[in-house]
Design a protein around this motif. Structure first.
Motif, short mmCIF file in Angstrom:
data_model
loop_
_atom_site.label_atom_id
_atom_site.label_comp_id
_atom_site.label_asym_id
_atom_site.label_seq_id
_atom_site.Cartn_x
_atom_site.Cartn_y
_atom_site.Cartn_z
N UNK A 74 -68.80 13.14 -54.47
CA UNK A 74 -67.61 12.61 -55.13
C UNK A 74 -67.00 13.65 -56.07
N UNK A 75 -67.85 14.39 -56.77
CA UNK A 75 -67.35 15.44 -57.65
C UNK A 75 -66.55 16.47 -56.88
N UNK A 76 -67.03 16.87 -55.72
CA UNK A 76 -66.31 17.83 -54.90
C UNK A 76 -64.92 17.34 -54.54
N UNK A 77 -64.82 16.07 -54.21
CA UNK A 77 -63.51 15.48 -53.87
C UNK A 77 -62.56 15.56 -55.06
N UNK A 78 -63.07 15.21 -56.23
CA UNK A 78 -62.23 15.25 -57.44
C UNK A 78 -61.72 16.66 -57.71
N UNK A 79 -62.63 17.63 -57.65
CA UNK A 79 -62.25 19.01 -57.96
C UNK A 79 -61.30 19.58 -56.91
N UNK A 80 -61.49 19.21 -55.67
CA UNK A 80 -60.59 19.69 -54.61
C UNK A 80 -59.16 19.20 -54.82
N UNK A 81 -59.04 18.02 -55.43
CA UNK A 81 -57.72 17.42 -55.63
C UNK A 81 -57.10 17.79 -56.98
N UNK A 82 -57.88 18.45 -57.84
CA UNK A 82 -57.42 18.74 -59.20
C UNK A 82 -56.85 20.15 -59.29
N UNK A 83 -55.61 20.26 -59.75
CA UNK A 83 -54.95 21.57 -59.81
C UNK A 83 -55.24 22.31 -61.10
N UNK A 84 -55.62 21.59 -62.14
CA UNK A 84 -55.83 22.23 -63.43
C UNK A 84 -57.25 22.74 -63.59
N UNK A 85 -57.65 22.85 -64.86
CA UNK A 85 -59.00 23.33 -65.16
C UNK A 85 -59.84 22.18 -65.71
N UNK A 86 -61.14 22.26 -65.46
CA UNK A 86 -62.00 21.12 -65.77
C UNK A 86 -63.28 21.56 -66.46
N UNK A 87 -63.75 20.71 -67.38
CA UNK A 87 -65.08 20.83 -67.97
C UNK A 87 -65.96 19.74 -67.37
N UNK A 88 -67.15 20.11 -66.94
CA UNK A 88 -68.11 19.13 -66.42
C UNK A 88 -69.31 19.10 -67.36
N UNK A 89 -69.60 17.93 -67.88
CA UNK A 89 -70.75 17.76 -68.77
C UNK A 89 -71.85 16.99 -68.07
N UNK A 90 -73.08 17.48 -68.18
CA UNK A 90 -74.26 16.75 -67.76
C UNK A 90 -75.31 16.84 -68.85
N UNK A 91 -76.13 15.83 -68.99
CA UNK A 91 -77.17 15.87 -70.02
C UNK A 91 -78.37 16.68 -69.56
N UNK A 92 -78.44 17.01 -68.27
CA UNK A 92 -79.62 17.68 -67.72
C UNK A 92 -79.34 19.16 -67.45
N UNK A 93 -80.11 20.02 -68.07
CA UNK A 93 -79.95 21.46 -67.83
C UNK A 93 -80.15 21.80 -66.36
N UNK A 94 -81.14 21.16 -65.73
CA UNK A 94 -81.40 21.42 -64.30
C UNK A 94 -80.19 21.03 -63.45
N UNK A 95 -79.48 19.98 -63.84
CA UNK A 95 -78.28 19.58 -63.10
C UNK A 95 -77.16 20.59 -63.30
N UNK A 96 -77.03 21.09 -64.53
CA UNK A 96 -76.00 22.10 -64.80
C UNK A 96 -76.22 23.34 -63.93
N UNK A 97 -77.47 23.75 -63.80
CA UNK A 97 -77.78 24.92 -62.98
C UNK A 97 -77.47 24.66 -61.52
N UNK A 98 -77.77 23.45 -61.05
CA UNK A 98 -77.46 23.11 -59.66
C UNK A 98 -75.95 23.07 -59.43
N UNK A 99 -75.21 22.50 -60.36
CA UNK A 99 -73.76 22.44 -60.22
C UNK A 99 -73.15 23.83 -60.18
N UNK A 100 -73.65 24.70 -61.02
CA UNK A 100 -73.16 26.08 -61.01
C UNK A 100 -73.37 26.71 -59.63
N UNK A 101 -74.55 26.49 -59.09
CA UNK A 101 -74.87 27.07 -57.77
C UNK A 101 -74.06 26.42 -56.67
N UNK A 102 -74.04 25.11 -56.63
CA UNK A 102 -73.40 24.39 -55.53
C UNK A 102 -71.88 24.54 -55.53
N UNK A 103 -71.30 24.67 -56.72
CA UNK A 103 -69.84 24.83 -56.80
C UNK A 103 -69.42 26.30 -56.70
#
Length: 228
Positions: A74-103
């Motif tokens: 779902x996050x991918x869909x949102x970002x694909x449709x968003x023309x501006x810039x975005x901040x993504x917050x997660x409480x989990x450091x491991x999730x932040x690292x995965x998001x960095x890699x996957x995106x």
């Protein structure tokens, strides 16, 4: 919070729901009929955190065979449709690292608690604001204080149970759609239907002050153990 908020609901897959249900049963099993927690082997918050982790991505609980997760799709869909810039917050450091890699984000388009150098944090903020790191910046709540990012969208990838902490996240986002232009920041809550995060979001909407008092300590415990 001064922003245009919306909830984006998503459905977990049947396989994700099945694992979620098993963890939920573990949580319930720890309490007696009087509602007292009687399982001395594990803190109930630890099990509740597992519910959140599964919802964020099965990877966080070692269930990679379930895929990256419905929420990430779902996050991918949102970002694909968003023309501006975005901040993504997660409480989990491991999730932040995965998001960095996957995106496919640059290494420096992220801040978590292990990045302790104040000058480096500020440099990453400045580089993002200058457009040098792309349109997405991701991190934990380690970047929710003392920094200001020029973006027009905040995505709460997972729910903080203390709404005041979420407002701190949102206050980091300014510039493109705030300030001189006088517009509001866009805020998205990514919530999986039927999960603890969706329920807590509904409660905090009507009982903000009470929840702030009740979960303050619990949230601090969770933050220390599982984020940064």
């Amino acid at each position: 919070s001064a922003g245009v908020e919306r909830v984006v609901e998503l459905n977990l897959t049947d396989a994700e729901k099945a694992v979620y249900g098993l963890i939920e049963e573990d949580v319930i099993a720890g309490f007696d009929k009087q509602g007292q927690y009687v399982d001395s082997n594990e803190n109930p918050l630890t099990r509740m955190v597992k519910l959140q982790q599964l919802t964020s991505s099965p990877y966080l609980i070692g269930a990679e065979h379930l895929g990256r997760g419905s929420k990430f799709e779902q996050l991918q869909i949102i970002l694909d449709e968003w023309d501006g810039r975005a901040l993504i917050f997660t409480r989990f450091r491991s999730m932040a690292l995965l998001l960095q890699e996957w995106l496919g984000l640059p290494e420096r388009a992220m801040i978590h608690g292990y990045i302790t150098d104040a000058e480096e944090r500020l440099a990453r903020q400045d580089d993002f604001n200058a457009g040098e790191l792309g349109k997405v910046f991701v991190g934990t709540d380690a970047m929710s204080k003392g920094l200001d990012f020029q973006a027009d969208l905040v995505i709460h990838y997972d729910k903080l149970w203390n709404p005041a902490k979420e407002w701190q996240r949102e206050d980091r986002c300014y510039g493109i759609n705030r300030g001189l232009e006088g517009k509001s920041t866009n805020i998205i809550h990514l919530l999986a239907e039927g999960t603890i995060d969706a329920g807590m979001h509904a409660v905090t909407k009507v009982r903000t002050a009470m929840i702030d008092q009740i979960v303050e300590n619990s949230d601090e415990v969770m933050l220390r153990q599982f984020t940064l």
